[in-house]
Scaffold this active site. Structure first.
Site, PDB file in Angstrom:
ATOM      1  N   TYR A  65     -27.373  -6.736 -34.510  1.00 35.80           N
ATOM      2  CA  TYR A  65     -28.151  -5.998 -35.362  1.00 35.80           C
ATOM      3  C   TYR A  65     -29.548  -6.643 -35.000  1.00 35.80           C
ATOM      4  O   TYR A  65     -30.636  -5.920 -34.718  1.00 35.80           O
ATOM      5  CB  TYR A  65     -27.840  -5.946 -36.839  1.00 35.80           C
ATOM      6  CG  TYR A  65     -28.844  -5.461 -37.715  1.00 35.80           C
ATOM      7  CD1 TYR A  65     -29.538  -4.230 -37.881  1.00 35.80           C
ATOM      8  CD2 TYR A  65     -29.432  -6.583 -38.541  1.00 35.80           C
ATOM      9  CE1 TYR A  65     -30.447  -3.961 -38.395  1.00 35.80           C
ATOM     10  CE2 TYR A  65     -30.566  -6.176 -39.492  1.00 35.80           C
ATOM     11  CZ  TYR A  65     -30.894  -4.912 -39.693  1.00 35.80           C
ATOM     12  OH  TYR A  65     -32.014  -4.577 -40.478  1.00 35.80           O
ATOM     13  N   ARG A  88     -19.740 -16.322 -45.976  1.00 38.85           N
ATOM     14  CA  ARG A  88     -19.589 -15.213 -44.670  1.00 38.85           C
ATOM     15  C   ARG A  88     -20.288 -15.904 -43.588  1.00 38.85           C
ATOM     16  O   ARG A  88     -21.276 -16.309 -43.358  1.00 38.85           O
ATOM     17  CB  ARG A  88     -20.271 -13.842 -44.971  1.00 38.85           C
ATOM     18  CG  ARG A  88     -19.709 -13.007 -45.978  1.00 38.85           C
ATOM     19  CD  ARG A  88     -20.345 -11.893 -46.319  1.00 38.85           C
ATOM     20  NE  ARG A  88     -21.737 -12.176 -46.840  1.00 38.85           N
ATOM     21  CZ  ARG A  88     -22.507 -11.315 -47.353  1.00 38.85           C
ATOM     22  NH1 ARG A  88     -21.980 -10.060 -47.930  1.00 38.85           N
ATOM     23  NH2 ARG A  88     -23.597 -11.552 -47.852  1.00 38.85           N
TER      24      ARG A  88
HETATM   25  N1  LIG Z   1     -32.587  -2.828 -46.745  1.00 41.20           N
HETATM   26  C1  LIG Z   1     -33.242  -3.773 -46.575  1.00 41.20           C
HETATM   27  O1  LIG Z   1     -33.238  -4.709 -47.287  1.00 41.20           O
HETATM   28  C2  LIG Z   1     -33.950  -4.048 -45.171  1.00 41.20           C
HETATM   29  C3  LIG Z   1     -33.888  -5.282 -44.615  1.00 41.20           C
HETATM   30  C4  LIG Z   1     -34.780  -5.700 -43.428  1.00 41.20           C
HETATM   31  C5  LIG Z   1     -34.782  -4.425 -42.457  1.00 41.20           C
HETATM   32  N2  LIG Z   1     -34.289  -3.132 -42.877  1.00 41.20           N
HETATM   33  C6  LIG Z   1     -34.580  -1.788 -41.964  1.00 41.20           C
HETATM   34  O2  LIG Z   1     -35.222  -0.901 -42.699  1.00 41.20           O
HETATM   35  C7  LIG Z   1     -34.849   0.176 -42.479  1.00 41.20           C
HETATM   36  C8  LIG Z   1     -34.237   1.134 -43.326  1.00 41.20           C
HETATM   37  O3  LIG Z   1     -33.183   0.589 -44.100  1.00 41.20           O
HETATM   38  P1  LIG Z   1     -32.337   1.133 -45.523  1.00 41.20           P
HETATM   39  O4  LIG Z   1     -32.144   0.062 -46.054  1.00 41.20           O
HETATM   40  O5  LIG Z   1     -33.453   2.113 -45.958  1.00 41.20           O
HETATM   41  O6  LIG Z   1     -31.379   1.861 -44.539  1.00 41.20           O
HETATM   42  P2  LIG Z   1     -30.580   3.324 -44.935  1.00 41.20           P
HETATM   43  O7  LIG Z   1     -29.337   3.337 -43.971  1.00 41.20           O
HETATM   44  O8  LIG Z   1     -30.667   3.506 -46.291  1.00 41.20           O
HETATM   45  O9  LIG Z   1     -31.887   4.334 -44.326  1.00 41.20           O
HETATM   46  C9  LIG Z   1     -31.616   4.454 -42.842  1.00 41.20           C
HETATM   47  C10 LIG Z   1     -31.803   5.978 -42.485  1.00 41.20           C
HETATM   48  O10 LIG Z   1     -31.746   6.406 -41.332  1.00 41.20           O
HETATM   49  C11 LIG Z   1     -30.830   7.243 -40.973  1.00 41.20           C
HETATM   50  N3  LIG Z   1     -30.537   7.313 -39.668  1.00 41.20           N
HETATM   51  C12 LIG Z   1     -29.621   6.177 -39.140  1.00 41.20           C
HETATM   52  N4  LIG Z   1     -29.618   6.449 -37.875  1.00 41.20           N
HETATM   53  C13 LIG Z   1     -30.071   7.626 -37.581  1.00 41.20           C
HETATM   54  C14 LIG Z   1     -30.359   8.202 -36.312  1.00 41.20           C
HETATM   55  N5  LIG Z   1     -29.879   7.586 -35.007  1.00 41.20           N
HETATM   56  N6  LIG Z   1     -31.083   9.221 -36.054  1.00 41.20           N
HETATM   57  C15 LIG Z   1     -31.758   9.775 -37.413  1.00 41.20           C
HETATM   58  N7  LIG Z   1     -31.489   9.124 -38.536  1.00 41.20           N
HETATM   59  C16 LIG Z   1     -30.872   8.000 -38.655  1.00 41.20           C
HETATM   60  C17 LIG Z   1     -29.810   7.432 -42.116  1.00 41.20           C
HETATM   61  O11 LIG Z   1     -29.172   8.505 -42.162  1.00 41.20           O
HETATM   62  C18 LIG Z   1     -30.543   6.918 -43.248  1.00 41.20           C
HETATM   63  O12 LIG Z   1     -31.130   7.846 -43.924  1.00 41.20           O
HETATM   64  C19 LIG Z   1     -33.742  -0.046 -41.226  1.00 41.20           C
HETATM   65  O13 LIG Z   1     -34.310   0.093 -39.990  1.00 41.20           O
HETATM   66  C20 LIG Z   1     -33.198  -1.333 -41.605  1.00 41.20           C
HETATM   67  O14 LIG Z   1     -32.939  -1.901 -40.371  1.00 41.20           O
HETATM   68  C21 LIG Z   1     -33.827  -2.908 -44.242  1.00 41.20           C
END
Ligand SMILES: NC(=O)c1ccc[n+]([C@@H]2O[C@H](COP(=O)([O-])OP(=O)(O)OC[C@H]3O[C@@H](n4cnc5c(N)ncnc54)[C@H](O)[C@@H]3O)[C@@H](O)[C@H]2O)c1
Length: 329
Positions: free
Chosen positions: A143, A284
């Site tokens: 990741y 983990r």
């Molecule tokens: N939540 C956190 O604490 C956190 C921390 C660091 C980084 N991030 C990054 O922030 C971003 C959003 O995270 P989140 O927690 O909202 O995740 P989430 O899974 O809730 O949202 C991701 C969205 O992207 C869509 N998606 C995934 N793959 C896709 C594709 N190939 N084409 C079109 N749509 C696609 C999913 O359906 C979903 O709606 C991600 O890139 C994640 O890596 C999140």
């Protein structure tokens, strides 16, 4: 009226970005395959186009129909660390391959500003804490590796094609919109605060603490939590930064203050007003003991001032969302 594309706008953080931009009078197109997102999280004023970044035809249609975007906010990704170890090729295909397809479509359409969701996972197990942006990027799982590779690709896209970008390395996003109508909704849920609140609601028998023998004050892992609305505000500031600063930039987004798992559980007990059952479990693999951001660059250069990121406020907003969800289920 500015027009923005938000990939992953049906997900947790992306749906909060959609709300912020609509509230500021922008037009918003969401591109999302709903693989981990939810149609119900997308605010009514936005246009939802269902499609995957890994589907060239869907992306081509998107830019043909809506292409004159002022900028792209790119949240869509697979983001489960354990799954990335078990299925690395899916992560390289969808995270790096999907972003490559998106950036190529942007270059072709002449869209030249991108805000990208990167992660603290690019640092792996950090040598110094708080972690500055200059610390070595040494991810320890696929990741984080895909996110680091995307940052590298964005630098090349800037040099060769003039694509301006900001990669925002989030620490732990948490909390929910103050309306209580949207919030964190992952299935499965791997993040601490929603899982603590699910245990408080009786949706799980207990909150599992993974590791109680770390070299931290109470033996549990320490993380840096940022309110999701403070996080998305930083995206708007990052976009404004690109107006005056050409380049492919990187900023940490965290609050420079860490809380242990036990401290989070105690704060949640204060918010919900009752004890929350706990179960201790082994560490983990791949979980660093402490992840805390040095976020001074975002504060100085973007003018970012997180105003909602006190721990109890984050948990109270998340609690309002989870309670509402539990009642409507
Ligand atoms: N939540 C956190 O604490 C956190 C921390 C660091 C980084 N991030 C990054 O922030 C971003 C959003 O995270 P989140 O927690 O909202 O995740 P989430 O899974 O809730 O949202 C991701 C969205 O992207 C869509 N998606 C995934 N793959 C896709 C594709 N190939 N084409 C079109 N749509 C696609 C999913 O359906 C979903 O709606 C991600 O890139 C994640 O890596 C999140």
């Amino acid at each position: 009226m500015p027009r923005f594309l938000i990939t992953g706008g049906a997900g947790y953080i992306g749906s909060h970005m959609v709300r912020l931009l609509l509230d500021r009078g922008a037009q918003v197109v969401v591109f999302d395959d709903l693989s981990t997102g939810h149609r119900d999280l997308v605010a009514k004023g936005a246009t939802l186009v269902r499609g995957s970044l890994s589907d060239p035809a869907a992306l081509k249609d998107l830019f043909a129909a809506h292409g004159a975007f002022d900028a792209v906010f790119h949240f869509a990704a697979r983001s489960l660390v354990g799954e990335s170890v078990a299925r690395p090729l899916a992560y390289w295909r969808d995270n790096l391959g999907g972003t490559l397809a998106l950036v190529s479509a942007m270059v072709e359409a002449g869209v030249d500003r991108l805000i990208f969701s990167s992660t603290a996972a690019v640092y792996g197990v950090p040598e110094t804490v708080p972690i500055p942006e200059g610390a070595p990027a040494a991810p320890i799982n696929p990741y984080g590796e895909t996110k680091r590779a995307i940052e590298t690709m964005l630098k090349a896209a800037h040099r060769a094609h003039g694509l301006r970008s900001v990669s925002l390395r989030y620490f732990n996003a948490a909390g929910a919109h103050e309306s209580g109508r949207i919030g964190e909704w992952h299935e499965p849920e791997t993040h601490l605060i929603p899982n603590v609140l699910k245990a408080a609601l009786g949706e799980a028998p207990a909150i599992r603490i993974f590791g109680t023998d770390y070299d931290t004050p109470d033996g549990t892992a320490v993380r840096d939590y940022v309110h999701v609305m403070d996080l998305v505000e930083a995206h708007a500031l990052a976009l404004a930064h690109l107006d005056a600063h050409d380049g492919a930039h990187v900023f940490n987004l965290g609050c420079a203050k860490g809380f242990s798992v036990r401290e989070v559980i105690r704060a949640a007990e204060t918010v919900v007003g009752r004890p929350i059952p706990v179960e201790e479990a082994p560490r983990r693999p791949g979980d660093p003991p402490v992840l805390v951001a040095d976020s001074s660059r975002a504060r100085e250069l973007l003018g970012w001032r997180p105003t909602r990121s006190e721990l109890e406020r984050i948990i109270a907003d998340a609690w309002a969302w989870h309670r509402q969800e539990a009642q409507s289920a």
